[in-house]
Motif scaffolding. Structure first.
Motif, PDB file in Angstrom:
ATOM      1  N   ALA A 131     -10.784  -1.653   4.386  1.00 21.83           N
ATOM      2  CA  ALA A 131      -9.488  -1.536   4.209  1.00 21.83           C
ATOM      3  C   ALA A 131      -8.874  -2.206   2.995  1.00 21.83           C
ATOM      4  O   ALA A 131      -8.125  -1.786   2.099  1.00 21.83           O
ATOM      5  CB  ALA A 131      -8.794  -2.417   5.316  1.00 21.83           C
ATOM      6  N   ILE A 132      -9.505  -3.516   2.649  1.00 20.74           N
ATOM      7  CA  ILE A 132      -9.348  -4.138   1.364  1.00 20.74           C
ATOM      8  C   ILE A 132      -9.518  -3.228   0.119  1.00 20.74           C
ATOM      9  O   ILE A 132      -8.775  -3.275  -0.816  1.00 20.74           O
ATOM     10  CB  ILE A 132      -9.968  -5.577   1.189  1.00 20.74           C
ATOM     11  CG1 ILE A 132      -9.679  -6.559   2.432  1.00 20.74           C
ATOM     12  CG2 ILE A 132      -9.934  -6.073  -0.062  1.00 20.74           C
ATOM     13  CD1 ILE A 132     -10.565  -7.735   2.676  1.00 20.74           C
ATOM     14  N   ARG A 133     -10.811  -2.833   0.115  1.00 19.13           N
ATOM     15  CA  ARG A 133     -11.278  -1.912  -0.796  1.00 19.13           C
ATOM     16  C   ARG A 133     -10.274  -0.528  -1.007  1.00 19.13           C
ATOM     17  O   ARG A 133     -10.161  -0.398  -2.221  1.00 19.13           O
ATOM     18  CB  ARG A 133     -12.801  -1.554  -0.640  1.00 19.13           C
ATOM     19  CG  ARG A 133     -13.523  -2.714  -0.778  1.00 19.13           C
ATOM     20  CD  ARG A 133     -13.822  -3.294  -2.279  1.00 19.13           C
ATOM     21  NE  ARG A 133     -14.925  -4.346  -2.191  1.00 19.13           N
ATOM     22  CZ  ARG A 133     -14.491  -5.632  -2.363  1.00 19.13           C
ATOM     23  NH1 ARG A 133     -13.190  -5.979  -2.276  1.00 19.13           N
ATOM     24  NH2 ARG A 133     -15.472  -6.416  -2.383  1.00 19.13           N
ATOM     25  N   ALA A 134      -9.866  -0.157  -0.018  1.00 14.72           N
ATOM     26  CA  ALA A 134      -9.208   1.136  -0.088  1.00 14.72           C
ATOM     27  C   ALA A 134      -7.767   0.663  -0.736  1.00 14.72           C
ATOM     28  O   ALA A 134      -7.325   1.412  -1.325  1.00 14.72           O
ATOM     29  CB  ALA A 134      -8.897   1.556   1.360  1.00 14.72           C
ATOM     30  N   ALA A 135      -7.106  -0.576  -0.250  1.00 13.58           N
ATOM     31  CA  ALA A 135      -5.839  -0.814  -0.988  1.00 13.58           C
ATOM     32  C   ALA A 135      -6.219  -1.054  -2.253  1.00 13.58           C
ATOM     33  O   ALA A 135      -5.159  -0.715  -3.086  1.00 13.58           O
ATOM     34  CB  ALA A 135      -5.470  -2.090  -0.215  1.00 13.58           C
ATOM     35  N   GLN A 136      -7.097  -1.864  -2.832  1.00 14.92           N
ATOM     36  CA  GLN A 136      -7.460  -2.060  -4.159  1.00 14.92           C
ATOM     37  C   GLN A 136      -7.795  -0.872  -4.858  1.00 14.92           C
ATOM     38  O   GLN A 136      -7.130  -0.392  -5.979  1.00 14.92           O
ATOM     39  CB  GLN A 136      -8.709  -2.810  -4.317  1.00 14.92           C
ATOM     40  CG  GLN A 136      -8.773  -4.216  -3.800  1.00 14.92           C
ATOM     41  CD  GLN A 136      -9.971  -4.852  -3.805  1.00 14.92           C
ATOM     42  OE1 GLN A 136     -11.005  -4.343  -3.370  1.00 14.92           O
ATOM     43  NE2 GLN A 136      -9.882  -6.281  -3.926  1.00 14.92           N
ATOM     44  N   GLU A 190      -2.046  -8.286   5.909  1.00 17.89           N
ATOM     45  CA  GLU A 190      -2.081  -7.248   6.879  1.00 17.89           C
ATOM     46  C   GLU A 190      -3.587  -6.441   6.564  1.00 17.89           C
ATOM     47  O   GLU A 190      -4.009  -6.034   7.758  1.00 17.89           O
ATOM     48  CB  GLU A 190      -0.866  -6.266   7.014  1.00 17.89           C
ATOM     49  CG  GLU A 190       0.239  -7.168   7.403  1.00 17.89           C
ATOM     50  CD  GLU A 190       1.482  -6.571   7.608  1.00 17.89           C
ATOM     51  OE1 GLU A 190       2.697  -7.047   7.904  1.00 17.89           O
ATOM     52  OE2 GLU A 190       1.629  -5.206   7.158  1.00 17.89           O
ATOM     53  N   VAL A 191      -3.525  -6.312   5.322  1.00 12.91           N
ATOM     54  CA  VAL A 191      -4.904  -5.381   4.917  1.00 12.91           C
ATOM     55  C   VAL A 191      -6.053  -6.130   5.317  1.00 12.91           C
ATOM     56  O   VAL A 191      -7.057  -5.671   5.858  1.00 12.91           O
ATOM     57  CB  VAL A 191      -4.680  -4.838   3.477  1.00 12.91           C
ATOM     58  CG1 VAL A 191      -6.179  -4.217   2.882  1.00 12.91           C
ATOM     59  CG2 VAL A 191      -3.683  -3.995   3.400  1.00 12.91           C
ATOM     60  N   GLU A 192      -6.178  -7.480   5.106  1.00  5.18           N
ATOM     61  CA  GLU A 192      -7.414  -8.376   5.121  1.00  5.18           C
ATOM     62  C   GLU A 192      -7.752  -8.563   6.496  1.00  5.18           C
ATOM     63  O   GLU A 192      -8.753  -8.332   6.959  1.00  5.18           O
ATOM     64  CB  GLU A 192      -7.060  -9.634   4.737  1.00  5.18           C
ATOM     65  CG  GLU A 192      -7.549  -9.720   3.129  1.00  5.18           C
ATOM     66  CD  GLU A 192      -6.686 -10.922   2.464  1.00  5.18           C
ATOM     67  OE1 GLU A 192      -6.346 -11.910   3.194  1.00  5.18           O
ATOM     68  OE2 GLU A 192      -6.618 -11.157   1.420  1.00  5.18           O
ATOM     69  N   GLN A 193      -6.568  -8.508   7.492  1.00  6.44           N
ATOM     70  CA  GLN A 193      -6.827  -8.207   8.765  1.00  6.44           C
ATOM     71  C   GLN A 193      -7.580  -7.186   9.134  1.00  6.44           C
ATOM     72  O   GLN A 193      -8.602  -7.055  10.496  1.00  6.44           O
ATOM     73  CB  GLN A 193      -5.493  -8.395   9.827  1.00  6.44           C
ATOM     74  CG  GLN A 193      -4.941  -9.748   9.628  1.00  6.44           C
ATOM     75  CD  GLN A 193      -3.414  -9.789   9.885  1.00  6.44           C
ATOM     76  OE1 GLN A 193      -2.723  -8.779  10.257  1.00  6.44           O
ATOM     77  NE2 GLN A 193      -3.065 -10.832  10.165  1.00  6.44           N
ATOM     78  N   PRO A 214       0.873  -1.073   0.128  1.00 11.25           N
ATOM     79  CA  PRO A 214      -0.148   0.012   0.062  1.00 11.25           C
ATOM     80  C   PRO A 214       0.856   1.374   0.003  1.00 11.25           C
ATOM     81  O   PRO A 214       0.642   2.250  -0.663  1.00 11.25           O
ATOM     82  CB  PRO A 214      -0.857   0.072   1.108  1.00 11.25           C
ATOM     83  CG  PRO A 214      -0.906  -1.710   1.425  1.00 11.25           C
ATOM     84  CD  PRO A 214       0.242  -2.319   1.064  1.00 11.25           C
ATOM     85  N   LYS A 215       2.066   1.115   0.708  1.00 12.14           N
ATOM     86  CA  LYS A 215       2.714   2.427   0.806  1.00 12.14           C
ATOM     87  C   LYS A 215       3.341   2.633  -0.650  1.00 12.14           C
ATOM     88  O   LYS A 215       3.460   3.863  -1.218  1.00 12.14           O
ATOM     89  CB  LYS A 215       3.836   2.225   1.700  1.00 12.14           C
ATOM     90  CG  LYS A 215       3.850   2.349   3.136  1.00 12.14           C
ATOM     91  CD  LYS A 215       5.269   2.086   3.792  1.00 12.14           C
ATOM     92  CE  LYS A 215       4.876   2.104   5.289  1.00 12.14           C
ATOM     93  NZ  LYS A 215       6.124   1.669   6.123  1.00 12.14           N
ATOM     94  N   LEU A 216       3.756   1.660  -1.216  1.00 18.61           N
ATOM     95  CA  LEU A 216       4.575   1.847  -2.579  1.00 18.61           C
ATOM     96  C   LEU A 216       3.211   2.628  -3.566  1.00 18.61           C
ATOM     97  O   LEU A 216       3.386   3.398  -4.346  1.00 18.61           O
ATOM     98  CB  LEU A 216       5.153   0.583  -3.048  1.00 18.61           C
ATOM     99  CG  LEU A 216       5.644   0.719  -4.580  1.00 18.61           C
ATOM    100  CD1 LEU A 216       6.927  -0.088  -4.581  1.00 18.61           C
ATOM    101  CD2 LEU A 216       4.814   0.364  -5.580  1.00 18.61           C
ATOM    102  N   GLY A 234       4.711  -8.372  -8.041  1.00 20.10           N
ATOM    103  CA  GLY A 234       3.644  -8.430  -7.967  1.00 20.10           C
ATOM    104  C   GLY A 234       3.128  -7.766  -6.715  1.00 20.10           C
ATOM    105  O   GLY A 234       3.762  -6.987  -6.084  1.00 20.10           O
ATOM    106  N   MET A 235       1.868  -8.287  -6.260  1.00 19.91           N
ATOM    107  CA  MET A 235       1.447  -7.582  -4.805  1.00 19.91           C
ATOM    108  C   MET A 235       2.354  -7.961  -3.757  1.00 19.91           C
ATOM    109  O   MET A 235       2.908  -9.149  -3.919  1.00 19.91           O
ATOM    110  CB  MET A 235      -0.124  -7.806  -4.751  1.00 19.91           C
ATOM    111  CG  MET A 235      -0.825  -7.522  -5.717  1.00 19.91           C
ATOM    112  SD  MET A 235      -0.707  -6.147  -6.538  1.00 19.91           S
ATOM    113  CE  MET A 235      -0.870  -4.561  -5.569  1.00 19.91           C
TER     114      MET A 235
END
Ligand code: ACO
Length: 288
Positions: free
Chosen positions: A92-97, A84-87, A41-43, A75-76
């Motif tokens: 959070a998952i949608r935000a990372a996507q 970590e995002v799924e936790q 997510p940072k990258l 890749g991801m």
């Protein structure tokens, strides 16, 4: 954890992407070599910032996307992007996507021509930015893989779509189901990239292509790259109509270029469009 690993784990967000600007070519790098440039997510956030910063800068005529170290991108990030995002739950998952898909989409429709310079590993989610770049050149030594099947998921984040867009049905199916890698040469043969070259020649060739693009009319480049992507999903008649309108829209931003292009050939006999580009400085156009 040794000190090198600690430093790697603590790489600041701003440091996950690097770039240099040389003669109007922006050399943008995935910059997590110690993690094979996998996308966290940072990258993803930092890449968005860098793309924002460069997109409309008059100092940038072409953008090259490459990787620091032995990878283009592995890749991801299985730890930071998935586990970590799924936790943190669905939000959070949608935000990372949104962050990752967002910068790939942005790159697909970027104002400037873009070139993927694939120097090494390219896996899974890496196919998103690979396809987003208008052109792609790979080292013979590069390795491409839809490795999702090897760890138990389907190639998401657009990777399946990229496989169907760029490969034949049989190759897309084999590549996705088998989880075997192909090298740069095979990637070129299959159409995943334009060309493959020995790693030591890759940068020179990409620079040569970038310099050629820099000589073209930038309004025409943007109109052309978008048109190539858009017409893929149109009927012939719709494409014909769209292209008339797209050229008329381009004339709004630059109505002099094509007139100069005709004049320098027909009246001045200064160049031959079949062999090279007209001199765009004659109508004061150097940048976008
Ligand atoms: N996610 C998280 N961490 C990764 C990833 C990744 N995708 N790729 C590499 N890393 C990390 C490794 O865990 C390792 O971390 P550590 O030093 O803290 O142990 C470090 O990067 C270096 O990786 P190695 O495996 O030691 O490097 P090597 O050069 O031997 O192998 C390779 C490179 C083949 C790319 C290997 O790292 C790999 O298989 N990575 C995963 C590739 C992949 O399947 N990506 C996901 C695709 S699916 C998708 O994107 C949705």
């Amino acid at each position: 954890m040794n000190s090198a690993n600690t430093a790697a784990a603590e790489r600041a967000e701003a440091d996950t992407v690097s770039y240099s600007l040389i003669d109007r070519i922006a050399w943008v790098k995935f910059n997590r070599p110690e993690k094979r440039n996998c996308m966290s997510p940072k990258l993803n956030r930092q890449m968005s910032r860098v793309l924002d910063e460069l997109e409309h800068s008059p100092d940038v005529g072409v953008l090259v996307l490459t990787g620091e170290g032995t990878a283009w991108s592995a890749g991801m990030d299985l730890k930071e992007y998935f586990r970590e995002v799924e936790q943190q739950g669905l939000g959070a998952i949608r935000a990372a996507q949104r962050e990752s898909y967002g910068w790939w989409r942005r790159l697909r429709w970027y104002q400037k021509p873009t070139i993927a310079m694939v120097n090494g590993w390219c896996f899974g989610g890496g196919y998103g930015p690979l396809f987003a770049c208008d052109l792609a050149f790979a080292a013979h030594e590069a390795q491409f893989g839809l490795s999702e099947i090897n760890w138990g998921i389907l190639p998401g984040g657009g990777a399946t779509k990229v496989a169907r867009e760029l490969l034949s049905f049989r190759r897309a199916m084999y590549h996705s189901l088998m989880g075997e890698n192909i090298d740069g040469r095979t990637a070129a043969e299959w159409g995943l990239v334009n060309e493959a070259l020995p790693l030591e020649k890759l940068k020179d060739r990409v620079e040569e292509v970038a310099r050629t693009l820099l000589k073209k009319n930038p309004v025409a480049l943007k109109a052309t790259k978008d048109a190539i992507r858009r017409v893929g999903e149109m009927t012939y008649d719709n494409a014909e109509d769209f292209l008339v309108r797209a050229q008329e829209a381009a004339n709004f931003y630059d109505n002099e270029g094509r007139k100069q292009g005709i004049k320098q050939f027909i009246d001045d006999k200064a160049y031959k469009p079949g062999l090279a580009a007209y001199d765009k400085s004659a109508h004061g156009r150097k940048d976008e």
